[in-house]
Design a protein around this motif. Structure first.
Motif, PDB file in Angstrom:
ATOM      1  N   GLY A  64       8.192  -1.473  -3.282  1.00 33.94           N
ATOM      2  CA  GLY A  64       6.771  -1.793  -3.225  1.00 33.94           C
ATOM      3  C   GLY A  64       6.113  -1.294  -1.959  1.00 33.94           C
ATOM      4  N   THR A  65       6.911  -0.976  -0.928  1.00 34.60           N
ATOM      5  CA  THR A  65       6.365  -0.390   0.300  1.00 34.60           C
ATOM      6  C   THR A  65       5.846   1.014   0.010  1.00 34.60           C
ATOM      7  OG1 THR A  65       7.849  -1.652   1.735  1.00 34.60           O
ATOM      8  CG2 THR A  65       6.935   0.385   2.634  1.00 34.60           C
ATOM      9  N   ASN A  66       4.717   1.356   0.590  1.00 33.99           N
ATOM     10  CA  ASN A  66       4.133   2.681   0.414  1.00 33.99           C
ATOM     11  C   ASN A  66       4.590   3.607   1.536  1.00 33.99           C
ATOM     12  OD1 ASN A  66       1.988   2.060  -1.811  1.00 33.99           O
ATOM     13  ND2 ASN A  66       1.736   0.456  -0.280  1.00 33.99           N
ATOM     14  N   ILE A  67       4.756   4.879   1.215  1.00 32.86           N
ATOM     15  CA  ILE A  67       5.052   5.900   2.218  1.00 32.86           C
ATOM     16  C   ILE A  67       3.887   6.883   2.209  1.00 32.86           C
ATOM     17  CG2 ILE A  67       6.795   7.438   3.170  1.00 32.86           C
ATOM     18  CD1 ILE A  67       8.735   6.463   1.018  1.00 32.86           C
ATOM     19  N   TYR A  68       3.169   6.934   3.301  1.00 37.69           N
ATOM     20  CA  TYR A  68       2.010   7.831   3.373  1.00 37.69           C
ATOM     21  C   TYR A  68       2.361   9.087   4.154  1.00 37.69           C
ATOM     22  CZ  TYR A  68      -2.563   9.702   4.686  1.00 37.69           C
ATOM     23  OH  TYR A  68      -3.633  10.535   4.896  1.00 37.69           O
ATOM     24  N   HIS A 118      -3.753   8.951  12.019  1.00 41.95           N
ATOM     25  CA  HIS A 118      -3.548   9.294  10.608  1.00 41.95           C
ATOM     26  C   HIS A 118      -2.832   8.177   9.857  1.00 41.95           C
ATOM     27  CE1 HIS A 118      -3.705  13.890  11.631  1.00 41.95           C
ATOM     28  NE2 HIS A 118      -4.884  13.292  11.717  1.00 41.95           N
ATOM     29  N   SER A 119      -2.147   7.307  10.607  1.00 42.75           N
ATOM     30  CA  SER A 119      -1.464   6.146  10.021  1.00 42.75           C
ATOM     31  C   SER A 119      -0.401   6.550   9.009  1.00 42.75           C
ATOM     32  CB  SER A 119      -2.481   5.206   9.356  1.00 42.75           C
ATOM     33  OG  SER A 119      -1.886   3.980   9.013  1.00 42.75           O
ATOM     34  N   ALA A 120       0.312   7.612   9.317  1.00 38.44           N
ATOM     35  CA  ALA A 120       1.370   8.060   8.413  1.00 38.44           C
ATOM     36  C   ALA A 120       2.574   7.128   8.478  1.00 38.44           C
ATOM     37  CB  ALA A 120       1.791   9.479   8.785  1.00 38.44           C
ATOM     38  N   GLY A 121       3.319   7.087   7.399  1.00 37.00           N
ATOM     39  CA  GLY A 121       4.559   6.325   7.412  1.00 37.00           C
ATOM     40  C   GLY A 121       4.568   5.186   6.412  1.00 37.00           C
ATOM     41  N   PHE A 122       5.331   4.160   6.747  1.00 31.74           N
ATOM     42  CA  PHE A 122       5.585   3.049   5.833  1.00 31.74           C
ATOM     43  C   PHE A 122       4.535   1.959   6.028  1.00 31.74           C
ATOM     44  CE2 PHE A 122       9.661   5.059   6.741  1.00 31.74           C
ATOM     45  CZ  PHE A 122      10.146   5.293   5.460  1.00 31.74           C
ATOM     46  N   LYS A 123       4.000   1.473   4.932  1.00 32.79           N
ATOM     47  CA  LYS A 123       2.995   0.418   5.014  1.00 32.79           C
ATOM     48  C   LYS A 123       3.030  -0.447   3.761  1.00 32.79           C
ATOM     49  CE  LYS A 123      -0.105   3.423   5.919  1.00 32.79           C
ATOM     50  NZ  LYS A 123      -1.418   3.926   6.361  1.00 32.79           N
TER      51      LYS A 123
END
Length: 553
Positions: A202-206, A251-256
């Motif tokens: 359910g965690t998003n990877i951006y 950019h807030s990349a990564g796991f969220k």
């Protein structure tokens, strides 16, 4: 009772029961609020829901949001009275999954439907690729509304099928990390710590290159698997790695993860079976125990310069990707070089097999039979329309990056062995030869075939794809043979592309050589302008992806 009276009674009953069915149908699609807050139990159930959908995608038992809802792994299967016709590409899929689950569980749901670039210097570019990130300007809440004396409810089928998908895109994930949790204009997501508690199904990877994936599985040895959605509405799965790049914190990349929300001031109305009234509010960053900025600034939290951020575990510094793997593993991570090569190779095999369907989609739609446009899109990686749906430059760039990661991993395993690194588990005498055998075993089992222009089936091996990796065309106006990088006369003979299309293929070589996806570069070149690499668009020589050559040295 005479005949006419009987007819009247029958018709009256039909009207009565028909009305009852309509009302029942309406109640089913009414989005009613049964709980006022997303609790830890709800988050765990949502995580389990995504994990089940991911398992079905991994097995290729479903390949779109709609087909996955019909799969037995969907715990709500059969409860949808009306078919959900949903277009869900990478960014939309995350919201649609969350919204669908919220509806089924009677939970409040909200999304940011207004996004603008932050008002800071040099924040140029498309909202999807803004230099310094975005901010929320408006939100859309899905709650009961009172019309006169009557409470009305959102039509859940319409919300999931249309409203959500039309309201969000990858720009929703590109937000600065500070002051984003105000009651009115909070972000939908928050960055999480790198741990097995923070990164879950359910965690998003951006990816700051405008792509979003959803975690559905984390293995005991720290591998992260994700669901991937594509512009053609298909779903695939993959293995997290260097194809998801780090970038500047803005950019807030990564796991969220989705920010938990709650409904304040609502009252339960037994007559309508729902909580009504109230205001949706978010949990604050300070109240989220898994909130963390380490993936932006490193474990030393180098706020002055994110590029100087380091990732340390037990006093040892690692690359970001190695750090993620170590933190996500149960206990002390142990690396078996043959297992590492095998898992990466199997992921590549599946990715190539999925590409077969993507390429065929454009051919079936007749795009390959059309004349080539006079110019490329303004940016081949981020556009709209026919090119966006049927071209594969982003998909191909990720594939090339994964082949490079395979070659680099092989070299890393050799270096760890030479250094007698305690993480490495290997007792053999020929580490290169054993890794090559692992790769060749996957190659032998990996079946790849595409349909040529004359309808014949062309067989390829995974290693043949590797060898022609920078010849495979991302351009949907090329024949199937060029889409698969054919160069031998016999395989290429069935391609019907004219000389103009062949020249486009030749001159796109520089763009094919580039594995970095640049959304800020101009790419709307005419054929005459494609004379070589341009600023940010194209490179002269591709990177080294030859794992076989390295392991044979």
């Amino acid at each position: 009772m005479n005949f006419l009276m009987r007819i009247f009674v029958v018709l009256s009953l039909l009207v009565f029961f028909s009305g009852g069915l309509v009302n029942a149908q309406t109640s089913v699609i009414d989005w009613k609020i049964k709980k006022t807050a997303w609790t830890e139990v709800d988050e765990k159930e949502y995580s389990d829901f995504v994990a089940l959908i991911g398992q079905a995608v991994e097995k290729r038992e479903c390949n779109s949001f709609e087909s996955c809802l019909q799969h037995p792994n969907n715990p709500f299967r059969g409860s949808d009275q009306a078919k959900l016709s949903v277009f869900a590409d990478c960014a939309k899929l995350s919201y649609v999954l969350r919204g669908y689950f919220a509806w089924k569980k009677g939970l409040p749901f909200s999304l940011a439907d207004g996004i603008s670039k932050r008002n800071v210097p040099d924040n140029t570019g498309d909202l999807r690729y803004s230099n310094h990130g975005n901010e929320v300007t408006s939100r859309l809440n899905f709650l009961p509304k009172k019309v006169g004396m009557t409470w009305t409810f959102p039509n859940a089928v319409k919300v999931v099928s249309k409203t959500i998908a039309s309201s969000v895109y990858s720009a929703n994930f590109r937000h600065y990390y500070e002051n984003v949790d105000s009651d009115a204009l909070y972000t939908d997501f928050y960055p999480v710590e790198i741990s097995r508690d923070g990164i879950i199904p359910g965690t998003n990877i951006y990816d700051p290159n405008g792509h979003v994936a959803i975690v559905y599985k984390v293995t005991d040895d720290g591998k992260i698997y994700f669901i991937d959605a594509h512009p053609d509405n298909s779903l695939t799965s993959g293995l997290f790695g260097t194809k998801f790049t780090r970038s500047r914190p803005a950019h807030s990349a990564g796991f969220k993860n989705f920010r938990p929300i709650y409904l304040e001031g609502a009252q339960y109305d037994a007559t309508v079976g729902s909580y009504v009234g109230g205001v949706i509010k978010p949990l604050k960053d300070k109240d989220l125990p898994l909130h963390s900025l380490e993936q932006f600034f490193g474990t030393n939290l180098s706020f002055a310069d994110w590029k100087k951020g380091i990732f340390q575990n037990d006093g040892t510094t690692y690359s970001y990707y190695d750090y993620v793997r170590i933190k996500m593993s149960k206990g002390n991570l142990k690396l078996d070089p043959m297992v590492e090569i095998k898992s990466l190779s199997e992921d590549l095999c599946q990715t190539v097999q999925d590409r077969v369907h993507a390429v065929q989609g454009g051919i079936t739609a007749g795009v390959a039979a059309k004349a080539h446009p006079e110019r490329l899109p303004a940016n081949i990686y981020g556009t709209s329309g026919e090119w966006e749906e049927y071209s594969t430059p982003s998909r191909d760039a990720r594939l090339k990056t994964s082949f490079k990661e395979l070659r680099d991993t092989a070299e890393q395993m050799v270096q760890l062995f030479a250094a007698r690194d305690p993480r490495l588990v290997y007792a053999g005498a020929n580490i290169k030869g054993d890794m090559l055998n692992s790769y060749n075993q996957v190659v032998a089992q990996c079946q790849i075939q595409y349909t040529k222009s004359n309808g014949a089936v062309q067989q390829l091996t995974l290693d043949q794809v590797r060898q022609r990796l920078f010849q495979i065309s991302f351009d949907p106006y090329h024949c199937a043979e060029l889409r698969w990088g054919a160069s031998e006369v016999q395989e290429l003979a069935t391609c019907g592309d004219d000389s103009n299309k062949r020249e486009w293929y030749t001159r796109e070589r520089w763009l094919r050589n580039q594995i970095e996806r640049r959304y800020d570069a101009r790419m709307d070149f005419s054929l005459d302008e494609l004379t070589g690499p341009k600023p940010g668009a194209g490179v002269e020589n591709p990177p080294d992806v030859d794992v076989v050559k390295y392991l044979n040295l």
